[in-house]
Design an enzyme around this catalytic site. Sequence first.
Site, PDB file in Angstrom:
ATOM      1  N   ARG A  39      10.940  60.358 -10.216  1.00 46.17           N
ATOM      2  CA  ARG A  39      12.407  60.419 -10.117  1.00 46.17           C
ATOM      3  C   ARG A  39      12.947  61.779 -10.539  1.00 46.17           C
ATOM      4  NH1 ARG A  39      13.649  54.184 -11.816  1.00 46.17           N
ATOM      5  NH2 ARG A  39      13.597  53.418  -9.670  1.00 46.17           N
ATOM      6  N   LYS A 204       9.636  37.578  -4.326  1.00 50.37           N
ATOM      7  CA  LYS A 204      10.857  36.765  -4.291  1.00 50.37           C
ATOM      8  C   LYS A 204      11.584  36.884  -2.976  1.00 50.37           C
ATOM      9  CE  LYS A 204      12.615  36.198  -8.966  1.00 50.37           C
ATOM     10  NZ  LYS A 204      13.553  36.897  -9.838  1.00 50.37           N
ATOM     11  N   GLY A 362      10.096  49.075  -4.908  1.00 54.73           N
ATOM     12  CA  GLY A 362       9.254  49.751  -5.888  1.00 54.73           C
ATOM     13  C   GLY A 362       7.781  49.440  -5.708  1.00 54.73           C
ATOM     14  N   GLY A 385      16.452  47.867  -5.229  1.00 55.21           N
ATOM     15  CA  GLY A 385      17.577  46.982  -4.945  1.00 55.21           C
ATOM     16  C   GLY A 385      18.605  47.618  -4.023  1.00 55.21           C
TER      17      GLY A 385
HETATM   18  P1  ADP Z   1       9.089  45.302  -3.847  1.00 53.49           P
HETATM   19  O1  ADP Z   1       9.232  45.910  -5.234  1.00 53.49           O
HETATM   20  O2  ADP Z   1       8.238  46.175  -2.966  1.00 53.49           O
HETATM   21  O3  ADP Z   1      10.420  44.980  -3.232  1.00 53.49           O
HETATM   22  P2  ADP Z   1       8.689  42.665  -4.916  1.00 53.49           P
HETATM   23  O4  ADP Z   1       9.240  43.146  -6.203  1.00 53.49           O
HETATM   24  O5  ADP Z   1       9.459  41.659  -4.164  1.00 53.49           O
HETATM   25  O6  ADP Z   1       8.325  43.932  -3.981  1.00 53.49           O
HETATM   26  O7  ADP Z   1       7.284  41.960  -5.177  1.00 53.49           O
HETATM   27  C1  ADP Z   1       6.170  42.671  -5.539  1.00 53.49           C
HETATM   28  C2  ADP Z   1       5.198  41.772  -6.260  1.00 53.49           C
HETATM   29  O8  ADP Z   1       4.852  40.637  -5.506  1.00 53.49           O
HETATM   30  C3  ADP Z   1       3.910  42.509  -6.495  1.00 53.49           C
HETATM   31  O9  ADP Z   1       3.851  42.915  -7.824  1.00 53.49           O
HETATM   32  C4  ADP Z   1       2.828  41.494  -6.130  1.00 53.49           C
HETATM   33  O10 ADP Z   1       1.872  41.330  -7.153  1.00 53.49           O
HETATM   34  C5  ADP Z   1       3.599  40.206  -5.934  1.00 53.49           C
HETATM   35  N1  ADP Z   1       2.967  39.349  -4.923  1.00 53.49           N
HETATM   36  C6  ADP Z   1       2.723  39.647  -3.649  1.00 53.49           C
HETATM   37  N2  ADP Z   1       2.073  38.643  -3.034  1.00 53.49           N
HETATM   38  C7  ADP Z   1       1.925  37.662  -3.939  1.00 53.49           C
HETATM   39  C8  ADP Z   1       1.324  36.347  -3.917  1.00 53.49           C
HETATM   40  N3  ADP Z   1       0.773  35.872  -2.808  1.00 53.49           N
HETATM   41  N4  ADP Z   1       1.353  35.625  -5.048  1.00 53.49           N
HETATM   42  C9  ADP Z   1       1.920  36.119  -6.172  1.00 53.49           C
HETATM   43  N5  ADP Z   1       2.505  37.339  -6.255  1.00 53.49           N
HETATM   44  C10 ADP Z   1       2.496  38.106  -5.165  1.00 53.49           C
HETATM   45 MG    MG Z   2       9.856  44.969  -7.105  1.00 56.51          MG
END
Ligand code: ADP
Ligand code: MG
Length: 410
Positions: A39, A204, A362, A385
Amino acid sequence: MATALLGDLPDAALRGTLVLVRLDLNVPLDGDRVLDDTRIDASLPTLHYLCERGARVVIASHLGRPEGRDPRASLGPVAARLAERLGRSVAFVPETVGEAARATIDALGEGDLLLLENTRFEAGEVSNDDAFARELAGDATLFVQDAFGSAHRAHASTEGAARVIRERGGLAVSGLLLARELKWLVSALESPEPPFVLVMGGAKMTGKIDVISAFLPRVDRLLIGGAMANTFLVAQGREVGGSLFEPSRVDLARRLIEEAGETLLLPIDGRSATVPEGDLSRARPGRVIGRDERVPDGEELLDIGPATVERYSEVISTARTIVWNGPMGVFEHPDFGEGSFGVARAIAAATDAGAVSVVGGGESAAAAAAAGVEDRLTHISTGGGAALSLLAGEALPGVEVLSDATEVAG
Ligand code: ADP
Ligand code: MG
């Protein structure tokens, strides 16, 4: 409506001008050591640009989520690291607003920089208190927004101070980093070259569902992985054992399946494992579960399987525009990264072949880096976000508040 950009201002408008710059210097710290410069480095182009043109630069940022003053969340160590990376001295005052800050600001010469203390030390930051916003704005006549990661929040430093400066006749413009974010994210949203493939994953659904809904009418293919896919699999009536999914979103997933029809692809296999006491670091090596197999109780799906990676990679290879948000599995664990890395490599290959690829989130950015392809992607967003909000078609308060391009005489 186009946002006014820093690069649109004539150089004469910057010399000697007192500028308030909102940066995202929310970096990980270990004591007073900065653990990751991403950053900080992303902020350098705007600071160089301002200093080289003789602006007097006051920098505001938040760090962490302190409740009031908390020495562990001080930006002091960040000022030191910023100075090193920038190759210029950066003054620091241990207050966000107040007499010491004001005195240092008054003494700033052309090309000098001051970093204010953590904006979240002040209660008025999050409440976007008008009096605090006015103090923060001080005598600045130009606001530069470069904190994309915070632009979805209407706080005093992201929105209030910019509004104050504009109200008294000043300008609020997008910095160089924000301009790049807007360019790629907005063009992916508004004018994606087809075939357009959206890849969604992560843990999520909340926040991501709106992205899917916003894109659905425009995407040619929607590929879903990660824990998010589990919710869709449940909606299809499949048994997912102990897999992470969101029961409250199953109905929504069912509706999306109907609405999306052939556009939507779900995993055709997955990697499942037992996770002793829910401790992922102790997960036992997975096995591949086929399309019509049920996941046994006590096991959970932690990654998409090899057939899914192959199918998704094929689809990605035909794309001209790709947006990726959310890893395909628990890539942080060595046994469950292949889904995310395979998809990341496919996106990189498509980009090599001329596609535009945009990565938001992230953990997705971390997965792209772990796959070693970050330099081959078109744009990796710095805002989790905020990228999601923008991609979902929501207005970002920290962008909405900026001047219109027409207000800047070129
Ligand atoms: P981003 O930061 O890219 O938007 P998220 O915060 O929504 O992504 O989610 C990322 C997390 O989701 C990762 O740390 C990963 O470990 C978890 N994840 C991905 N697939 C699964 C799964 N099948 N079961 C549990 N956790 C998962
Ligand atoms: Mg995330």
